[in-house]
Scaffold this motif. Structure first.
Motif, PDB file in Angstrom:
ATOM      1  N   THR A 175       8.539  83.622  88.306  1.00  0.00           N
ATOM      2  CA  THR A 175       9.790  82.896  88.587  1.00  0.00           C
ATOM      3  C   THR A 175      10.468  82.426  87.309  1.00  0.00           C
ATOM      4  O   THR A 175      11.250  81.472  87.331  1.00  0.00           O
ATOM      5  CB  THR A 175       9.505  81.681  89.488  1.00  0.00           C
ATOM      6  OG1 THR A 175       8.602  80.795  88.805  1.00  0.00           O
ATOM      7  CG2 THR A 175       8.908  82.103  90.804  1.00  0.00           C
ATOM      8  N   LEU A 192      11.088  80.245  93.214  1.00  0.00           N
ATOM      9  CA  LEU A 192      10.275  79.036  93.296  1.00  0.00           C
ATOM     10  C   LEU A 192      11.048  77.903  93.956  1.00  0.00           C
ATOM     11  O   LEU A 192      10.474  77.102  94.704  1.00  0.00           O
ATOM     12  CB  LEU A 192       9.816  78.627  91.894  1.00  0.00           C
ATOM     13  CG  LEU A 192       8.950  77.363  91.800  1.00  0.00           C
ATOM     14  CD1 LEU A 192       7.744  77.458  92.728  1.00  0.00           C
ATOM     15  CD2 LEU A 192       8.506  77.131  90.361  1.00  0.00           C
ATOM     16  N   VAL A 243       7.072  75.563  85.867  1.00  0.00           N
ATOM     17  CA  VAL A 243       6.953  75.228  87.288  1.00  0.00           C
ATOM     18  C   VAL A 243       7.330  73.767  87.511  1.00  0.00           C
ATOM     19  O   VAL A 243       8.035  73.428  88.473  1.00  0.00           O
ATOM     20  CB  VAL A 243       5.529  75.522  87.785  1.00  0.00           C
ATOM     21  CG1 VAL A 243       5.344  75.023  89.223  1.00  0.00           C
ATOM     22  CG2 VAL A 243       5.227  77.011  87.700  1.00  0.00           C
TER      23      VAL A 243
END
Length: 861
Positions: free
Chosen positions: A487, A495, A518
């Motif tokens: 991602t 995500l 993330v």
């Protein structure tokens, strides 16, 4: 084999101190055939060589000792000699004592039920043997040294027990081992030490132990353990005796001999401390062949509360390793009498709280191997994690992986071909045994990520359930790291979709171990949604904030910056005023590393205003191949000017190259070109007068645009606004002369404004300095100018005479020379449009173009 009782009277000459040893007739059992005759007419029936040995032992051991001393000695033929000194009741106060002797030849049935030390203070020593030879020849023990007393004694002297027993143990490890000297105030304490040694040793060794409870001449004593008192001639502080010749255990405040660790001694001492005296190994067992082996003692420890982590970790490192090795062997070979596996597991877990993994690995490995072997027999199904609670180091885990990992990883490869919901158990075992290196785990991670990034699919919920069931931190890290890869950049929307779904809770619950990218996406979803609704540079700044305790923004990482850019702007661009702030947060190198350099080129060529971040970006990008000729020229021009502003090096090269780069970068944005001139002026201001003229920089400056001349004047004047610097310049007349010479030179070509710039420079710099100089210093300036020509001297004198009391030439900190109402009014000579002159007692103000603290010779970064 005859047990003999002998008696002697030991006396000393009061004047010479010589010893007289007189045998006393003692009835003996009938002699066997072939024995030697009577010695000295006593009719004792003992051979002459035995009597000589007896008398030698008495003379060496008891001649200077008081009565009440007990000794046990070994004779050359292997027999034992027990001697007890008692006072002369008929002539008290005299240096006489009776020595009662019991001789047990080798093999005689004597001390098979008692230890020699048990006869200490036995009343039967004074009872004569029966005249007919029948009856008890051995003194009867009276229970003075029972086990409860020895337990209390050992507990009271806890730290000293193991070192003492270690030296006792070495009496049999080395036939030439060093004698043990026990220094105590009371002979009774020495007796208890000897009894403790006998109670700790195997039976055979306990009966072979030789000792003397008190010796005033311990260097002559032949026994293994020698007791001494505070008045002994033995020097307890002599390093030769204490560290090399004897093993000294000092209860009188001395250091004693250094401790030499011994496993048997430490385990035995631990048993005494636990109130459980050591028991000898049972006859016929493997341990009976080596009575000092730790196995028997370890089993006894496990039956007490001492085998906890706290108890065992008090042992010396080598002793602890020996104990762990013994426990590991018991875990491998579960024989009758071995500790239960549950008990061994408890000990291993407690040891793991206090010891390094390298210590506990042997026991932990043995226990895990039992579990894994059982798991393989049950078709890879276990009720719990085989490694749960067991401290295993990486080396041990590697050993397990090499033994079992391949089998369990193969089982995982077969299982992941089926539905995700069935993966939990085989994935768990593969992770435990094979770590995250096996192909099965890698395939499982890839499939789990593919399923998670399709949050509307039917298996996404199953993937989250598997991750929660396995609960393996390493697996969670792998999955999150793979999500970060899948991602990154423009694919961050995948995500974001997962985070906005009900299954995104798993990601949020593990954000502390997630990669930065993330965490950024998770934060972008949070700050970009209600109630914050942040956008653009505000969202970028919020997401780029360093984590608590961190000094660097996550945006300094190029992959993270790429993701952050996509989250905030996607295919759009920031506003032009936002670019410096972005570079300030993440750094120019990170911008280029993230592949975002081309998005900053429009700002580079038309910044709208000057910022140091513009120079930083130009420095990072000016060698890149993707730049156009104009973009590269602008970047190089900024770098050239900034380097010159900081160092003032190579002015001739800079002057020659500036016009070339300016032409290549045309058309230049006005604020950009003004910024370059500002930097060039800083560098020119830092040049010494000679370099300013010789390098051609002065001609360049005299023909430059008004903006460059204005920046130069402001940079130089700023140097003279500090009172301390003015004083230093006043003390350097040569430098003042050189500056006057350079600035007042007539050049072939100048701009129309240059003479006015020079006039302002002189008035606002040298004019301030001249007012601070004395006659001698002014004369030195004239002398140096005279070296050039008399015209320069005349020029200098005319100029200094023309320097009035204008505010811009007034000495900083001095009042106006013309008081109000007399002569020139205060502030006279002020030019409209220029900053007002300083009030009396104040320094001139800094030019508005420069920040506070600016110095042209040492410009800030």
């Amino acid at each position: 084999m005859v047990i003999r009782r002998l008696s002697y009277l030991l006396d000393r000459e009061p004047d010479t101190g010589s010893v007289r040893l007189q045998p006393i007739r003692s009835p003996e059992p009938p002699r066997s055939g072939g024995e030697a005759g009577v010695r000295d007419g006593t009719g004792s029936g003992a051979p002459d060589d035995l009597l000589a040995q007896v008398e030698q032992v008495i003379t060496l051991t008891h001649r200077w000792t008081p009565d009440g001393v007990l000794s046990c000695s070994r004779l050359p033929d292997g027999g034992s000699l027990l001697c007890n000194g008692r006072a002369d009741g008929e002539r008290p106060g005299e240096p006489r004592q009776f020595i009662d002797v019991v001789h047990l030849p080798t093999g005689a049935a004597g001390f098979d039920q008692v230890w020699p030390i048990d006869t200490w203070r036995s009343r039967s020593w004074g009872a004569p043997a029966p005249a007919d030879g029948r009856g008890e020849l051995l003194p009867a023990p009276e229970g003075h040294l029972d086990l409860p007393l020895l337990v209390r004694f050992a507990q009271e002297r806890g730290p000293r027990v193991a070192p003492f027993l270690a030296d006792v143990r070495r009496l049999w490890a080395d036939p030439a081992g060093r004698q043990i000297v026990i220094a105590e105030e009371d002979p009774e304490t020495v007796v208890r030490w000897i009894a403790l040694a006998c109670a700790s040793l195997p039976e055979q060794h306990a009966r072979e132990l030789t000792f003397v409870t008190r010796a005033d001449e311990p260097l002559d004593a032949p026994q293994q353990i020698v007791g001494i008192g505070p008045d002994s001639s033995f020097d307890r502080h002599d390093p030769l005796l204490v560290e090399h010749l004897y093993r000294v255990h000092d209860g009188l405040g001395g250091q004693g001999s250094p401790y030499v660790p011994d496993t048997w001694a430490e385990l035995t001492a631990a048993l005494w401390q636990a109130g459980a005296p050591p028991a000898p190994p049972a006859s016929g067992t493997a341990e009976a062949g080596d009575p000092f082996a730790p196995a028997t003692l370890v089993r006894q420890l496990l039956r007490t509360a001492t085998a906890s982590g706290d108890g065992l970790t008090t042992l010396h490192r080598d002793s602890l390793r020996a104990v762990v090795g013994t426990l590991a062997q018991a875990a491998r070979d579960q024989t009758q009498g071995s500790p239960a596996i549950e008990e061994l597991t408890r000990v291993c877990q407690e040891l793991g709280k206090h010891c390094a993994e390298s210590v506990t690995d042997p026991l932990a490995l043995a226990l895990v191997r039992r579990r894994l072997t059982a798991a393989l027999d049950q078709d890879s199904t276990v009720g719990q994690d085989p490694l749960v609670g067991l401290p295993l180091g990486e080396a041990a885990r590697g050993s397990l992986r090499s033994e079992f990992g391949l089998d369990f990883d193969k089982g995982l490869v077969r299982r992941i071909r089926g539905p995700v919901a069935t993966w939990a158990e085989p994935l768990h075992l593969a992770l435990v045994l094979h770590g995250d290196q096996g192909p099965g785990v890698e395939d499982a991670v890839n499939k789990l990520v593919r399923v998670l990034l399709q949050p509307r699919g039917r298996e996404c919920a199953d993937a989250v359930t598997v991750l929660k069931t396995v609960g393996h931190t390493g697996l969670n890290r792998l999955v999150l790291a793979r999500i970060a890869v899948e991602t990154s950049g423009r694919r961050s929307h995948l995500l974001r979709e997962l985070l906005r779904s009900p299954h995104g809770e798993w990601v949020r619950s593990h954000r502390d171990i997630a990669p930065p990218s993330v965490r950024l996406v998770e934060q972008a979803v949070w700050w970009g949604g209600p109630p914050h609704h942040l956008r653009g540079i505000d969202l970028f700044v919020k997401l780029a904030e360093p984590a608590p305790g961190a000094a660097v923004s996550p945006a300094a990482d190029p992959p993270t910056l790429e993701t952050l850019w996509g989250l905030v702007w996607g295919a759009d661009q920031p506003e032009r005023p936002d670019f410096p702030r972005i570079v300030r947060i993440c750094g120019a190198e990170a911008v280029l590393g993230a592949g975002l350099g081309t998005r900053f080129l429009a700002w580079l060529t038309s910044p709208g205003r000057f910022d140091q971040e513009l120079v930083d970006f130009a420095r990072a990008v000016h060698r890149r191949a993707e730049l156009t000729k104009r973009e590269r020229a602008i970047a190089q021009l900024l770098v050239l000017a900034d380097d010159f502003a900081r160092t003032s090096h190579a002015p001739r090269d800079v002057v020659d190259r500036v016009d070339e780069l300016r032409r290549a970068g045309s058309p230049l944005d006005v604020p950009l070109w003004d910024s370059v001139q500002y930097l060039l002026a800083r560098g020119l201001a830092g040049l010494p007068p000679h370099d300013l003229y010789q390098s051609g920089a002065l001609s360049f400056l005299a023909t430059a645009e008004p903006a460059l001349q204005r920046h130069y004047r402001a940079a130089v004047v700023a140097e003279f606004t500090d009172d301390a610097k003015v004083n230093r310049m006043a003390a350097q007349p040569e430098t003042v002369a050189d500056l006057f010479y350079v600035w007042r030179r007539e050049l072939n070509r100048t701009t129309r404004d240059w003479p006015f710039v020079v006039d302002e420079l002189l008035r606002q710099t040298l004019g301030v300095v001249v007012r601070r100089m004395n006659d001698e210093q002014r004369g030195a300036v004239a002398t140096r100018l005279a070296g050039r020509s008399n015209n320069w001297v005349q020029n200098w004198l005319r100029w200094t005479n023309g320097v009035g009391d204008d505010a811009d030439t007034r000495i900083p900190g001095q009042p106006a020379p013309h008081p109000p109402g007399q002569g020139r009014p205060p502030g006279g000579g002020h030019v409209p449009g220029q900053p007002p002159p300083p009030r009396p007692g104040e320094l001139p103000t800094y030019p508005p173009e420069y920040p506070s603290g600016y110095s042209p010779s040492h410009p800030p970064r």
